[in-house]
Design a protein around this motif. Sequence first.
Motif, PDB file in Angstrom:
ATOM      1  N   PRO A   1       9.302  14.951 -21.471  1.00  0.00           N
ATOM      2  CA  PRO A   1       8.977  15.441 -22.952  1.00  0.00           C
ATOM      3  C   PRO A   1       9.887  14.114 -23.639  1.00  0.00           C
ATOM      4  O   PRO A   1      10.682  14.682 -24.657  1.00  0.00           O
ATOM      5  N   VAL A   2       9.295  12.940 -23.545  1.00  0.00           N
ATOM      6  CA  VAL A   2      10.091  11.860 -24.116  1.00  0.00           C
ATOM      7  C   VAL A   2       8.987  11.009 -24.769  1.00  0.00           C
ATOM      8  O   VAL A   2       7.651  10.979 -24.252  1.00  0.00           O
ATOM      9  N   PRO A   3       9.074  10.397 -25.815  1.00  0.00           N
ATOM     10  CA  PRO A   3       8.088   9.573 -26.581  1.00  0.00           C
ATOM     11  C   PRO A   3       7.479   8.232 -25.856  1.00  0.00           C
ATOM     12  O   PRO A   3       6.476   7.808 -25.857  1.00  0.00           O
ATOM     13  N   TRP A   4       8.460   7.729 -24.788  1.00  0.00           N
ATOM     14  CA  TRP A   4       8.113   6.598 -23.986  1.00  0.00           C
ATOM     15  C   TRP A   4       7.338   6.830 -22.549  1.00  0.00           C
ATOM     16  O   TRP A   4       7.014   6.168 -21.920  1.00  0.00           O
TER      17      TRP A   4
ATOM     18  N   THR B   1       0.800  -1.175  -0.075  1.00  0.00           N
ATOM     19  CA  THR B   1       0.011   0.043   0.084  1.00  0.00           C
ATOM     20  C   THR B   1       0.905   1.296   0.031  1.00  0.00           C
ATOM     21  O   THR B   1       0.625   2.176  -0.454  1.00  0.00           O
ATOM     22  N   LEU B   2       1.765   1.374   0.805  1.00  0.00           N
ATOM     23  CA  LEU B   2       2.785   2.451   0.823  1.00  0.00           C
ATOM     24  C   LEU B   2       3.522   2.591  -0.662  1.00  0.00           C
ATOM     25  O   LEU B   2       3.913   3.649  -0.976  1.00  0.00           O
ATOM     26  N   LEU B   3       3.999   1.361  -1.024  1.00  0.00           N
ATOM     27  CA  LEU B   3       4.536   1.604  -2.554  1.00  0.00           C
ATOM     28  C   LEU B   3       3.641   2.303  -3.138  1.00  0.00           C
ATOM     29  O   LEU B   3       4.137   2.998  -4.182  1.00  0.00           O
ATOM     30  N   ARG B   4       2.443   1.878  -3.227  1.00  0.00           N
ATOM     31  CA  ARG B   4       1.254   2.595  -4.207  1.00  0.00           C
ATOM     32  C   ARG B   4       1.384   4.010  -4.115  1.00  0.00           C
ATOM     33  O   ARG B   4       1.345   4.888  -4.965  1.00  0.00           O
ATOM     34  N   ILE B   5       1.279   4.318  -2.836  1.00  0.00           N
ATOM     35  CA  ILE B   5       1.386   5.867  -2.248  1.00  0.00           C
ATOM     36  C   ILE B   5       2.612   6.404  -3.045  1.00  0.00           C
ATOM     37  O   ILE B   5       2.918   7.635  -3.656  1.00  0.00           O
ATOM     38  N   ALA B   6       3.963   5.749  -2.784  1.00  0.00           N
ATOM     39  CA  ALA B   6       5.103   6.172  -3.385  1.00  0.00           C
ATOM     40  C   ALA B   6       5.044   6.370  -4.791  1.00  0.00           C
ATOM     41  O   ALA B   6       5.886   7.104  -5.486  1.00  0.00           O
ATOM     42  N   LEU B   7       4.419   5.630  -5.472  1.00  0.00           N
ATOM     43  CA  LEU B   7       4.484   5.537  -6.911  1.00  0.00           C
ATOM     44  C   LEU B   7       3.724   6.843  -7.409  1.00  0.00           C
ATOM     45  O   LEU B   7       3.910   7.282  -8.790  1.00  0.00           O
ATOM     46  N   ILE B   8       3.050   7.626  -6.791  1.00  0.00           N
ATOM     47  CA  ILE B   8       2.387   8.633  -7.298  1.00  0.00           C
ATOM     48  C   ILE B   8       2.972   9.597  -7.911  1.00  0.00           C
ATOM     49  O   ILE B   8       2.668  10.251  -8.919  1.00  0.00           O
ATOM     50  N   PRO B   9       4.108  10.321  -6.965  1.00  0.00           N
ATOM     51  CA  PRO B   9       4.964  11.326  -7.430  1.00  0.00           C
ATOM     52  C   PRO B   9       5.728  10.791  -8.780  1.00  0.00           C
ATOM     53  O   PRO B   9       5.929  11.456  -9.678  1.00  0.00           O
ATOM     54  N   VAL B  10       6.098   9.821  -8.695  1.00  0.00           N
ATOM     55  CA  VAL B  10       7.084   8.960  -9.924  1.00  0.00           C
ATOM     56  C   VAL B  10       5.959   8.879 -11.105  1.00  0.00           C
ATOM     57  O   VAL B  10       6.368   9.359 -12.025  1.00  0.00           O
ATOM     58  N   PHE B  11       4.825   8.644 -10.851  1.00  0.00           N
ATOM     59  CA  PHE B  11       3.780   8.794 -11.983  1.00  0.00           C
ATOM     60  C   PHE B  11       3.687  10.209 -12.478  1.00  0.00           C
ATOM     61  O   PHE B  11       3.538  10.410 -13.847  1.00  0.00           O
ATOM     62  N   VAL B  12       3.622  11.201 -11.751  1.00  0.00           N
ATOM     63  CA  VAL B  12       3.537  12.727 -12.080  1.00  0.00           C
ATOM     64  C   VAL B  12       4.563  13.066 -12.934  1.00  0.00           C
ATOM     65  O   VAL B  12       4.537  13.635 -13.914  1.00  0.00           O
ATOM     66  N   VAL B  13       5.765  12.794 -12.178  1.00  0.00           N
ATOM     67  CA  VAL B  13       7.094  13.190 -13.190  1.00  0.00           C
ATOM     68  C   VAL B  13       7.123  12.510 -14.597  1.00  0.00           C
ATOM     69  O   VAL B  13       7.469  13.183 -15.159  1.00  0.00           O
ATOM     70  N   ILE B  14       7.089  11.255 -14.588  1.00  0.00           N
ATOM     71  CA  ILE B  14       6.934  10.686 -15.771  1.00  0.00           C
ATOM     72  C   ILE B  14       5.911  10.998 -16.769  1.00  0.00           C
ATOM     73  O   ILE B  14       6.446  11.284 -18.033  1.00  0.00           O
ATOM     74  N   PHE B  15       4.691  11.351 -16.499  1.00  0.00           N
ATOM     75  CA  PHE B  15       3.769  11.767 -17.210  1.00  0.00           C
ATOM     76  C   PHE B  15       4.263  13.272 -18.055  1.00  0.00           C
ATOM     77  O   PHE B  15       3.789  13.396 -19.023  1.00  0.00           O
ATOM     78  N   TYR B  16       5.159  14.099 -17.383  1.00  0.00           N
ATOM     79  CA  TYR B  16       5.302  15.381 -17.891  1.00  0.00           C
ATOM     80  C   TYR B  16       6.691  15.252 -18.466  1.00  0.00           C
ATOM     81  O   TYR B  16       7.228  16.289 -19.264  1.00  0.00           O
TER      82      TYR B  16
END
Length: 203
Positions: free
Chosen positions: A26-29, A9-24
């Motif tokens: 500027p790379v095709p992947w 569960t804590l891992l899932r919370i920790a993935l949130i900022p990772v998700f946000v950073v990757i989303f923005y």
Amino acid sequence: MWNIPNALTLLRIALIPVFVVIFYLPVPWARPVCALVFTLAGITDWLDGWLARRWGQTSPLGAFLDPVADKLMVAVALVLLVQGDPRVLLALPAAVIIGREITVSALREWMAEIGARAKVAVSMAGKLKTTAQMIAIVMLIIGGPVLGLPVVDLGLVLLYLAALLTLWSMVLYLRAAWPSLTGSVPAPREGQGDVQGSRPEER
């Protein structure tokens, strides 16, 4: 308290900022990796609850964090998707889903305070909503065709289905809680509410 289900569960919370950073990035992947991160979060969402029940490792901390982690990830994903594609066609179901989560969470909190949270237990509509919602968000995050399939269009259809199921499940919860909300039935005495420390199957 510190066990594998809670760690997931804590891992899932920790993935949130990772998700946000990757989303923005500027790379095709960026979008495919974001979809993988969200899928991983969804898998841990199912796995931590299953392990907690199978191993008897339920705890008050897990029961609190599990739905919070799920709602945070979904809300963040929907906000980012709407920011990236600010059309009313996408914003409307996103607003319905986030609004429902706030409403039902407040309802459950209030029902728990009066010892009647069992009356707003998980429904099948809620489980179907969660499944449609997770698949829809993954498709929308991908943001382009996959093997010739119009993934974004399919994701949008599923998101509207999830929004409709969201409204239906909210109606079911409100109908179950209505007697307590209107005071037409007495609140349960202390100790007659939910068993503490259980881990909900659907958030």
